[in-house]
Write a protein that holds these residues in place. Structure first.
Motif, PDB file in Angstrom:
ATOM      1  N   THR A   1       7.527  -2.833   7.360  1.00 42.29           N
ATOM      2  CA  THR A   1       9.145  -3.092   7.213  1.00 42.29           C
ATOM      3  C   THR A   1       9.818  -1.713   6.514  1.00 42.29           C
ATOM      4  O   THR A   1      10.971  -1.373   6.979  1.00 42.29           O
ATOM      5  CB  THR A   1       9.269  -4.224   6.029  1.00 42.29           C
ATOM      6  OG1 THR A   1       8.713  -5.396   6.439  1.00 42.29           O
ATOM      7  CG2 THR A   1      10.707  -4.331   5.789  1.00 42.29           C
TER       8      THR A   1
ATOM      9  N   GLU B   1       6.980 -13.436   8.418  1.00 43.40           N
ATOM     10  CA  GLU B   1       5.522 -13.447   8.649  1.00 43.40           C
ATOM     11  C   GLU B   1       4.799 -14.913   9.079  1.00 43.40           C
ATOM     12  O   GLU B   1       5.759 -15.890   8.795  1.00 43.40           O
ATOM     13  CB  GLU B   1       4.613 -13.310   7.204  1.00 43.40           C
ATOM     14  CG  GLU B   1       4.993 -11.847   6.567  1.00 43.40           C
ATOM     15  CD  GLU B   1       4.255 -11.477   5.450  1.00 43.40           C
ATOM     16  OE1 GLU B   1       2.891 -11.087   5.520  1.00 43.40           O
ATOM     17  OE2 GLU B   1       4.949 -11.864   4.308  1.00 43.40           O
TER      18      GLU B   1
ATOM     19  N   ALA C   1       0.274  -9.206   2.176  1.00 46.84           N
ATOM     20  CA  ALA C   1       1.644  -8.871   2.388  1.00 46.84           C
ATOM     21  C   ALA C   1       1.971  -7.343   2.304  1.00 46.84           C
ATOM     22  O   ALA C   1       2.843  -6.792   2.842  1.00 46.84           O
ATOM     23  CB  ALA C   1       2.604  -9.375   1.420  1.00 46.84           C
TER      24      ALA C   1
ATOM     25  N   PRO D   1       6.956   1.182   0.169  1.00 47.67           N
ATOM     26  CA  PRO D   1       7.884  -0.089  -0.016  1.00 47.67           C
ATOM     27  C   PRO D   1       8.393   0.009  -1.110  1.00 47.67           C
ATOM     28  O   PRO D   1       7.870   0.354  -2.330  1.00 47.67           O
ATOM     29  CB  PRO D   1       7.165  -1.094   0.426  1.00 47.67           C
ATOM     30  CG  PRO D   1       5.778  -0.827   0.986  1.00 47.67           C
ATOM     31  CD  PRO D   1       5.579   0.672   0.612  1.00 47.67           C
TER      32      PRO D   1
ATOM     33  N   LEU E   1       6.490  -1.083  -5.003  1.00 51.21           N
ATOM     34  CA  LEU E   1       4.855  -1.297  -4.987  1.00 51.21           C
ATOM     35  C   LEU E   1       4.215  -1.010  -5.901  1.00 51.21           C
ATOM     36  O   LEU E   1       4.391   0.049  -6.532  1.00 51.21           O
ATOM     37  CB  LEU E   1       4.814  -0.441  -3.578  1.00 51.21           C
ATOM     38  CG  LEU E   1       3.152  -0.514  -2.911  1.00 51.21           C
ATOM     39  CD1 LEU E   1       3.036  -1.842  -2.157  1.00 51.21           C
ATOM     40  CD2 LEU E   1       2.766   0.590  -1.926  1.00 51.21           C
TER      41      LEU E   1
ATOM     42  N   HIS F   1       2.618  -5.918   6.132  1.00 52.64           N
ATOM     43  CA  HIS F   1       4.054  -6.124   6.298  1.00 52.64           C
ATOM     44  C   HIS F   1       5.141  -5.484   5.533  1.00 52.64           C
ATOM     45  O   HIS F   1       5.919  -4.815   6.030  1.00 52.64           O
ATOM     46  CB  HIS F   1       4.146  -7.827   6.052  1.00 52.64           C
ATOM     47  CG  HIS F   1       5.738  -7.901   6.954  1.00 52.64           C
ATOM     48  ND1 HIS F   1       6.707  -8.531   6.305  1.00 52.64           N
ATOM     49  CD2 HIS F   1       5.894  -8.138   8.251  1.00 52.64           C
ATOM     50  CE1 HIS F   1       7.817  -8.734   7.011  1.00 52.64           C
ATOM     51  NE2 HIS F   1       7.235  -8.619   8.417  1.00 52.64           N
ATOM     52  N   ARG F   2       4.800  -5.274   4.479  1.00 56.07           N
ATOM     53  CA  ARG F   2       5.669  -4.283   3.469  1.00 56.07           C
ATOM     54  C   ARG F   2       5.584  -2.777   3.951  1.00 56.07           C
ATOM     55  O   ARG F   2       6.858  -2.466   3.834  1.00 56.07           O
ATOM     56  CB  ARG F   2       5.268  -4.623   1.916  1.00 56.07           C
ATOM     57  CG  ARG F   2       5.369  -5.790   1.136  1.00 56.07           C
ATOM     58  CD  ARG F   2       5.118  -5.969  -0.123  1.00 56.07           C
ATOM     59  NE  ARG F   2       6.213  -5.169  -0.917  1.00 56.07           N
ATOM     60  CZ  ARG F   2       5.995  -4.784  -2.113  1.00 56.07           C
ATOM     61  NH1 ARG F   2       5.050  -5.105  -2.691  1.00 56.07           N
ATOM     62  NH2 ARG F   2       6.894  -4.248  -2.694  1.00 56.07           N
ATOM     63  N   TRP F   3       4.661  -2.364   4.145  1.00 52.03           N
ATOM     64  CA  TRP F   3       4.687  -0.943   4.792  1.00 52.03           C
ATOM     65  C   TRP F   3       5.159  -0.922   6.045  1.00 52.03           C
ATOM     66  O   TRP F   3       5.977   0.231   6.429  1.00 52.03           O
ATOM     67  CB  TRP F   3       3.266  -0.374   4.805  1.00 52.03           C
ATOM     68  CG  TRP F   3       2.512   0.032   3.526  1.00 52.03           C
ATOM     69  CD1 TRP F   3       1.769  -0.733   2.694  1.00 52.03           C
ATOM     70  CD2 TRP F   3       2.632   1.367   2.937  1.00 52.03           C
ATOM     71  NE1 TRP F   3       1.447  -0.124   1.632  1.00 52.03           N
ATOM     72  CE2 TRP F   3       2.160   1.441   1.628  1.00 52.03           C
ATOM     73  CE3 TRP F   3       3.554   2.300   3.145  1.00 52.03           C
ATOM     74  CZ2 TRP F   3       2.025   2.460   0.842  1.00 52.03           C
ATOM     75  CZ3 TRP F   3       3.653   3.710   2.283  1.00 52.03           C
ATOM     76  CH2 TRP F   3       2.821   3.401   1.017  1.00 52.03           C
TER      77      TRP F   3
ATOM     78  N   ARG G   1      10.360  -9.419  11.087  1.00 48.47           N
ATOM     79  CA  ARG G   1      10.602  -9.349   9.356  1.00 48.47           C
ATOM     80  C   ARG G   1       9.992 -10.499   8.969  1.00 48.47           C
ATOM     81  O   ARG G   1       9.658 -10.503   7.689  1.00 48.47           O
ATOM     82  CB  ARG G   1      11.804  -9.072   8.860  1.00 48.47           C
ATOM     83  CG  ARG G   1      12.407  -7.726   9.078  1.00 48.47           C
ATOM     84  CD  ARG G   1      13.778  -7.564   8.705  1.00 48.47           C
ATOM     85  NE  ARG G   1      14.171  -6.142   8.598  1.00 48.47           N
ATOM     86  CZ  ARG G   1      13.821  -5.177   7.975  1.00 48.47           C
ATOM     87  NH1 ARG G   1      13.266  -5.321   6.874  1.00 48.47           N
ATOM     88  NH2 ARG G   1      14.468  -3.837   8.382  1.00 48.47           N
TER      89      ARG G   1
ATOM     90  N   ARG H   1      -0.428 -11.027  -2.875  1.00 51.36           N
ATOM     91  CA  ARG H   1      -0.142  -9.652  -2.738  1.00 51.36           C
ATOM     92  C   ARG H   1      -0.654  -8.775  -1.864  1.00 51.36           C
ATOM     93  O   ARG H   1       0.136  -7.892  -1.133  1.00 51.36           O
ATOM     94  CB  ARG H   1      -0.332  -9.074  -4.279  1.00 51.36           C
ATOM     95  CG  ARG H   1       0.279  -9.952  -5.559  1.00 51.36           C
ATOM     96  CD  ARG H   1      -0.627  -9.409  -6.808  1.00 51.36           C
ATOM     97  NE  ARG H   1      -1.858  -9.201  -6.555  1.00 51.36           N
ATOM     98  CZ  ARG H   1      -2.573  -8.625  -7.286  1.00 51.36           C
ATOM     99  NH1 ARG H   1      -2.213  -7.576  -8.041  1.00 51.36           N
ATOM    100  NH2 ARG H   1      -4.073  -8.615  -7.210  1.00 51.36           N
TER     101      ARG H   1
END
Length: 344
Positions: free
Chosen positions: A236, A214, A229, A31, A34, A232-234, A212, A226
């Protein structure tokens, strides 16, 4: 309303079509922005494992640079966790000299998916997952006779780890991180019935399409924003990693696997460590009482994913885990040297 309509449409689609399997992801994209501790460690490599039936599995591995490894640690993530959320823990284990592997089960993370919609978690049985772990150890890791090999399993991955160890996987010890060993709180008798008549691929009532926003169904929760999330970041950045709620078939498979894993605690003679998020449950205590070598370490303030918790909790989790993994080495160092033979 829109999400409800999408869910109903997915129900119809899944019930009326056999679905299409999806191949495993070769490599994920980090992401944007990161932090380095959450990225893949240097030397990380991905591979695929093809089971006798079903979609391909994805695994990753990294070894210490410039020195021999102390042994192997194979990580089995929890439901909804792509392998990528374990990179920080991989770095920590790597720094201690372990060769670290992560295996994603069929239908999870970047492994191949069974059916559409692909964000619906499905399983054809935890016994097949356990057999995949045995194949991973025996055919891919192939530990040397004097190497220590450990399983580190999180959440429902603990069920798979216990089943694999009890079935004879070539592992020396098993660590269970916040294991999911209790019955599903909202399990319904008719779910198993639908599975028996061929409708196990239907989404359960807790499934929702990925979005998208949460929180996501199935995503681990943590008091650290941190790390909470990360999944969800990966997901996305990599649509192939997206996963939300389970199918009826997955829920039935979990209950069957859980029952099997807890039925014979003495089947695995090696050491087992249960890292409990909060007080240990009845099932974990009962298992430990019946196992030949089992300890429970409670993490009172932890959520269901200690490896993603705030530093104070996560440090305690890793300290307990490290001590457990290092036990054979500590015993070898503490053993007195044999006296040298007298010269004649």
């Amino acid at each position: 309303m829109r999400r409800t309509c999408l869910a109903l449409a997915a129900l119809v689609l899944t019930a009326c079509s056999p679905g299409e399997e999806r191949e495993a992801l070769d490599e994920s994209r980090p992401p944007p922005s990161l932090p380095e501790p959450f990225q893949a460690p240097e030397g990380w490599a991905w591979g695929r494992l093809a089971p006798p039936a079903g979609p391909q599995l994805r695994y990753g591995v990294v070894a210490p640079a410039g020195r021999a490894a102390r042994g192997d640690v194979l990580i089995l993530p929890a439901y909804g966790e792509p392998a990528e959320v374990w990179f920080e823990a991989v770095r920590d284990l790597l720094a201690q000299g372990w060769r670290v592997w992560i295996l994603e089960r069929a239908g999870q993370g970047g492994a191949g998916r069974f059916l559409q919609p692909h964000d619906l978690g499905h399983s054809r049985g935890f016994a097949a997952d356990a057999e995949a772990v045995r194949a991973m150890v025996g055919q891919v890791i192939r530990p040397a006779s004097d190497d220590e090999t450990a399983l580190l399993a999180a959440g429902d991955g603990a069920v798979v780890a216990l089943m694999a160890a009890q079935a004879g996987a070539d592992v020396d010890r098993v660590a269970l991180s916040a294991p999911a060993l209790t019955p599903l709180p909202d399990a319904r008798p008719w779910e198993a019935t639908l599975g028996r008549i061929g409708l196990g691929r239907l989404p359960s009532l807790v499934w929702r399409p990925w979005s998208r926003s949460e929180p996501q169904d199935g995503a681990a929760t943590s008091s650290d924003p941190r790390r909470r999330a990360l999944a969800h970041r990966w997901e996305t950045a990599n649509p192939d990693l997206r996963l939300t709620g389970p199918s009826l078939g997955w829920r039935a498979a979990f209950e069957r696997g859980r029952t099997a894993a807890l039925s014979d605690p003495a089947a695995f003679a090696g050491p087992v460590l249960i890292l409990s998020a909060g007080p240990a449950g009845t099932e974990a205590k009962g298992f430990c009482e019946g196992a030949p070598d089992c300890d429970i370490a409670s993490l009172p303030a932890s959520g269901p994913a200690p490896h993603l918790e705030q530093d104070s909790i996560r440090s305690l989790w890793f300290e307990r885990l490290s001590a457990f993994l290092a036990e054979p080495h500590a015993e070898a160092e503490a053993k007195p040297a044999e006296p040298a033979p007298h010269e004649m």
